[in-house]
Motif scaffolding. Structure first.
Motif, PDB file in Angstrom:
ATOM      1  N   SER A 123       0.869  -1.179   0.000  1.00 35.07           N
ATOM      2  CA  SER A 123       0.000   0.000   0.000  1.00 35.07           C
ATOM      3  C   SER A 123       0.907   1.230   0.000  1.00 35.07           C
ATOM      4  CB  SER A 123      -0.892   0.013   1.250  1.00 35.07           C
ATOM      5  OG  SER A 123      -0.138   0.381   2.390  1.00 35.07           O
ATOM      6  N   THR A 124       0.325   2.393  -0.094  1.00 33.70           N
ATOM      7  CA  THR A 124       1.107   3.623  -0.044  1.00 33.70           C
ATOM      8  C   THR A 124       1.881   3.706   1.265  1.00 33.70           C
ATOM      9  OG1 THR A 124      -0.505   4.741  -1.432  1.00 33.70           O
ATOM     10  CG2 THR A 124       0.971   6.146  -0.156  1.00 33.70           C
ATOM     11  N   ALA A 125       1.261   3.295   2.359  1.00 30.99           N
ATOM     12  CA  ALA A 125       1.939   3.328   3.661  1.00 30.99           C
ATOM     13  C   ALA A 125       3.146   2.403   3.677  1.00 30.99           C
ATOM     14  CB  ALA A 125       0.961   2.958   4.770  1.00 30.99           C
ATOM     15  N   SER A 126       3.136   1.345   2.880  1.00 32.49           N
ATOM     16  CA  SER A 126       4.294   0.447   2.799  1.00 32.49           C
ATOM     17  C   SER A 126       5.512   1.213   2.304  1.00 32.49           C
ATOM     18  CB  SER A 126       4.027  -0.708   1.834  1.00 32.49           C
ATOM     19  OG  SER A 126       2.889  -1.443   2.184  1.00 32.49           O
ATOM     20  N   PHE A 127       5.326   2.076   1.323  1.00 35.53           N
ATOM     21  CA  PHE A 127       6.431   2.848   0.761  1.00 35.53           C
ATOM     22  C   PHE A 127       6.898   3.921   1.736  1.00 35.53           C
ATOM     23  CE2 PHE A 127       4.373   0.990  -2.891  1.00 35.53           C
ATOM     24  CZ  PHE A 127       5.449   0.521  -3.621  1.00 35.53           C
ATOM     25  N   GLU A 128       5.965   4.499   2.471  1.00 34.79           N
ATOM     26  CA  GLU A 128       6.324   5.528   3.439  1.00 34.79           C
ATOM     27  C   GLU A 128       7.068   4.943   4.627  1.00 34.79           C
ATOM     28  OE1 GLU A 128       2.600   7.414   4.249  1.00 34.79           O
ATOM     29  OE2 GLU A 128       2.533   8.380   2.295  1.00 34.79           O
ATOM     30  N   ALA A 129       6.876   3.644   4.902  1.00 29.72           N
ATOM     31  CA  ALA A 129       7.524   2.998   6.043  1.00 29.72           C
ATOM     32  C   ALA A 129       9.016   2.781   5.801  1.00 29.72           C
ATOM     33  CB  ALA A 129       6.847   1.664   6.349  1.00 29.72           C
ATOM     34  N   GLY A 130       9.447   2.843   4.574  1.00 26.77           N
ATOM     35  CA  GLY A 130      10.875   2.702   4.290  1.00 26.77           C
ATOM     36  C   GLY A 130      11.158   1.649   3.239  1.00 26.77           C
ATOM     37  N   ARG A 131      12.364   1.711   2.726  1.00 29.17           N
ATOM     38  CA  ARG A 131      12.769   0.845   1.630  1.00 29.17           C
ATOM     39  C   ARG A 131      12.696  -0.633   1.974  1.00 29.17           C
ATOM     40  NH1 ARG A 131      13.722   1.273  -3.027  1.00 29.17           N
ATOM     41  NH2 ARG A 131      15.446   1.109  -4.426  1.00 29.17           N
ATOM     42  N   ALA A 132      12.953  -1.022   3.198  1.00 30.73           N
ATOM     43  CA  ALA A 132      12.974  -2.437   3.574  1.00 30.73           C
ATOM     44  C   ALA A 132      11.619  -3.109   3.374  1.00 30.73           C
ATOM     45  CB  ALA A 132      13.403  -2.587   5.032  1.00 30.73           C
ATOM     46  N   THR A 133      10.540  -2.357   3.505  1.00 32.41           N
ATOM     47  CA  THR A 133       9.214  -2.960   3.371  1.00 32.41           C
ATOM     48  C   THR A 133       8.729  -2.982   1.929  1.00 32.41           C
ATOM     49  OG1 THR A 133       8.050  -0.876   3.730  1.00 32.41           O
ATOM     50  CG2 THR A 133       8.525  -2.226   5.685  1.00 32.41           C
ATOM     51  N   VAL A 134       9.374  -2.220   1.054  1.00 32.95           N
ATOM     52  CA  VAL A 134       8.875  -2.087  -0.312  1.00 32.95           C
ATOM     53  C   VAL A 134       8.935  -3.415  -1.073  1.00 32.95           C
ATOM     54  CG1 VAL A 134       9.228  -0.949  -2.527  1.00 32.95           C
ATOM     55  CG2 VAL A 134       9.330   0.372  -0.420  1.00 32.95           C
ATOM     56  N   CYS A 135       9.941  -4.196  -0.840  1.00 33.51           N
ATOM     57  CA  CYS A 135      10.076  -5.458  -1.574  1.00 33.51           C
ATOM     58  C   CYS A 135       9.071  -6.510  -1.126  1.00 33.51           C
ATOM     59  CB  CYS A 135      11.487  -6.010  -1.414  1.00 33.51           C
ATOM     60  SG  CYS A 135      12.731  -4.948  -2.172  1.00 33.51           S
ATOM     61  N   HIS A 136       8.771  -6.540   0.143  1.00 37.79           N
ATOM     62  CA  HIS A 136       7.953  -7.633   0.670  1.00 37.79           C
ATOM     63  C   HIS A 136       6.722  -7.165   1.434  1.00 37.79           C
ATOM     64  CE1 HIS A 136      11.269 -10.195  -0.453  1.00 37.79           C
ATOM     65  NE2 HIS A 136      12.082  -9.435   0.252  1.00 37.79           N
ATOM     66  N   GLY A 137       6.576  -5.886   1.631  1.00 41.64           N
ATOM     67  CA  GLY A 137       5.473  -5.387   2.431  1.00 41.64           C
ATOM     68  C   GLY A 137       5.784  -5.549   3.911  1.00 41.64           C
ATOM     69  N   PRO A 138       5.087  -4.815   4.757  1.00 39.43           N
ATOM     70  CA  PRO A 138       5.366  -4.887   6.193  1.00 39.43           C
ATOM     71  C   PRO A 138       4.905  -6.227   6.773  1.00 39.43           C
ATOM     72  CG  PRO A 138       3.434  -3.549   5.788  1.00 39.43           C
ATOM     73  CD  PRO A 138       4.007  -3.900   4.442  1.00 39.43           C
ATOM     74  N   LYS A 139       5.682  -6.746   7.705  1.00 37.51           N
ATOM     75  CA  LYS A 139       5.312  -8.015   8.347  1.00 37.51           C
ATOM     76  C   LYS A 139       4.131  -7.816   9.298  1.00 37.51           C
ATOM     77  CE  LYS A 139       9.915 -10.083   8.151  1.00 37.51           C
ATOM     78  NZ  LYS A 139       9.793 -10.798   6.951  1.00 37.51           N
ATOM     79  N   VAL A 140       4.119  -6.663   9.949  1.00 34.99           N
ATOM     80  CA  VAL A 140       3.059  -6.349  10.900  1.00 34.99           C
ATOM     81  C   VAL A 140       2.299  -5.130  10.381  1.00 34.99           C
ATOM     82  CG1 VAL A 140       2.559  -5.653  13.275  1.00 34.99           C
ATOM     83  CG2 VAL A 140       4.421  -7.240  12.821  1.00 34.99           C
ATOM     84  N   GLU A 145      -0.877   1.721   8.488  1.00 34.33           N
ATOM     85  CA  GLU A 145      -1.038   0.800   7.359  1.00 34.33           C
ATOM     86  C   GLU A 145      -2.508   0.368   7.246  1.00 34.33           C
ATOM     87  OE1 GLU A 145       0.537  -1.583   4.170  1.00 34.33           O
ATOM     88  OE2 GLU A 145       1.614  -0.142   5.402  1.00 34.33           O
ATOM     89  N   ILE A 146      -3.137   0.060   8.367  1.00 36.56           N
ATOM     90  CA  ILE A 146      -4.550  -0.346   8.360  1.00 36.56           C
ATOM     91  C   ILE A 146      -5.414   0.808   7.859  1.00 36.56           C
ATOM     92  CG2 ILE A 146      -6.523  -0.975   9.813  1.00 36.56           C
ATOM     93  CD1 ILE A 146      -4.440  -2.536  11.568  1.00 36.56           C
ATOM     94  N   ARG A 147      -5.175   2.005   8.367  1.00 34.97           N
ATOM     95  CA  ARG A 147      -5.959   3.176   7.935  1.00 34.97           C
ATOM     96  C   ARG A 147      -5.826   3.387   6.426  1.00 34.97           C
ATOM     97  NH1 ARG A 147      -3.742   5.221  12.673  1.00 34.97           N
ATOM     98  NH2 ARG A 147      -5.286   5.398  14.321  1.00 34.97           N
ATOM     99  N   GLU A 148      -4.595   3.276   5.912  1.00 28.81           N
ATOM    100  CA  GLU A 148      -4.374   3.456   4.479  1.00 28.81           C
ATOM    101  C   GLU A 148      -5.130   2.412   3.676  1.00 28.81           C
ATOM    102  OE1 GLU A 148      -3.161   4.172   0.651  1.00 28.81           O
ATOM    103  OE2 GLU A 148      -2.957   5.517   2.351  1.00 28.81           O
ATOM    104  N   ARG A 149      -5.027   1.161   4.084  1.00 28.96           N
ATOM    105  CA  ARG A 149      -5.643   0.068   3.337  1.00 28.96           C
ATOM    106  C   ARG A 149      -7.171   0.087   3.439  1.00 28.96           C
ATOM    107  NH1 ARG A 149      -2.063  -4.563   2.131  1.00 28.96           N
ATOM    108  NH2 ARG A 149       0.058  -3.959   2.623  1.00 28.96           N
ATOM    109  N   MET A 150      -7.712   0.688   4.471  1.00 27.41           N
ATOM    110  CA  MET A 150      -9.169   0.742   4.669  1.00 27.41           C
ATOM    111  C   MET A 150      -9.752   2.101   4.267  1.00 27.41           C
ATOM    112  SD  MET A 150     -10.253  -2.182   5.832  1.00 27.41           S
ATOM    113  CE  MET A 150     -11.845  -1.744   6.542  1.00 27.41           C
ATOM    114  N   ALA A 151      -8.969   2.937   3.619  1.00 27.48           N
ATOM    115  CA  ALA A 151      -9.382   4.315   3.324  1.00 27.48           C
ATOM    116  C   ALA A 151     -10.645   4.418   2.481  1.00 27.48           C
ATOM    117  CB  ALA A 151      -8.240   5.069   2.647  1.00 27.48           C
ATOM    118  N   GLY A 152     -10.990   3.415   1.714  1.00 27.74           N
ATOM    119  CA  GLY A 152     -12.177   3.476   0.876  1.00 27.74           C
ATOM    120  C   GLY A 152     -13.476   3.179   1.608  1.00 27.74           C
ATOM    121  N   ASN A 153     -13.392   2.901   2.882  1.00 24.20           N
ATOM    122  CA  ASN A 153     -14.590   2.598   3.671  1.00 24.20           C
ATOM    123  C   ASN A 153     -14.836   3.720   4.670  1.00 24.20           C
ATOM    124  OD1 ASN A 153     -13.399  -0.212   2.840  1.00 24.20           O
ATOM    125  ND2 ASN A 153     -15.582  -0.487   3.235  1.00 24.20           N
ATOM    126  N   ILE A 154     -15.953   4.398   4.492  1.00 20.99           N
ATOM    127  CA  ILE A 154     -16.294   5.566   5.300  1.00 20.99           C
ATOM    128  C   ILE A 154     -17.249   5.162   6.424  1.00 20.99           C
ATOM    129  CG2 ILE A 154     -17.312   7.892   5.229  1.00 20.99           C
ATOM    130  CD1 ILE A 154     -14.769   7.487   3.475  1.00 20.99           C
TER     131      ILE A 154
END
Length: 175
Positions: A123-140, A145-154
């Motif tokens: 997600s966009t938050a994955s990229f903001e978290a740093g380069r280490a997460t970009v290849c595999h995504g955050p482990k936790v 990250e949850i807010r970003e991924r759920m942004a389409g639900n109001i």
């Protein structure tokens, strides 16, 4: 009219549908699965979110004929009979709803989002978290990250903190 065959919550269904009919209207009006809500009817609020072949879609903008042959999972299919899915239970335990109108879309979206995260989708938050997460995504999944991924639900009531708490708690249990 055209026949549309779908697997809805694990049950094969063939129905005659107007080619202009949305998946939301087919679910609610033809199949009488009223858990999926019609909120804005413009794809902006997320109340109508369901999974089609494992991917989140806003069913108010999805033509039923376009998903012919697909597997559809609605909020009714997430539970195991009368036994709530752990995500549904987490929403209850964390008071992740107030009026409840958005809840089915929130739960359907969160259910699919947890599967997306498990397979390494970014997600966009994955990229903001740093380069280490970009290849595999955050482990936790962080709250951001949850807010970003759920942004389409109001949620008109503003139960976001409780929704995030419910999802984060379940995500931690699943690790």
């Amino acid at each position: 009219m055209r026949d549309v065959t779908l697997s809805v919550n694990g049950e094969s269904r063939t129905v005659a549908a107007d080619v202009r009919s949305t998946l939301l209207d087919l679910l609610r009006e033809t199949l009488h699965l009223t858990g999926t809500k019609k909120g804005c009817d413009h794809g902006l609020c997320g109340a109508c979110t369901v999974a089609v072949d494992g991917e989140r879609v806003v069913s108010c903008l999805t033509l039923a004929a376009s998903v012919d042959g697909s597997e559809v999972l609605t909020v009714e299919g997430i539970a195991d009979g009368d036994q709530l899915h752990p995500l549904q239970q987490a929403f209850v335990d964390c008071d992740g709803f107030q009026c409840g109108f958005c809840t089915s879309g929130q739960i359907s979206s969160a259910h699919a989002m947890l599967h997306e995260h498990a397979r390494g989708d970014l997600s966009t938050a994955s990229f903001e978290a740093g380069r280490a997460t970009v290849c595999h995504g955050p482990k936790v999944l962080s709250d951001d990250e949850i807010r970003e991924r759920m942004a389409g639900n109001i949620c008109r009531c503003g139960a976001y903190a409780n929704i995030v708490e419910a999802i984060a708690g379940l995500a931690k249990e699943q690790k």
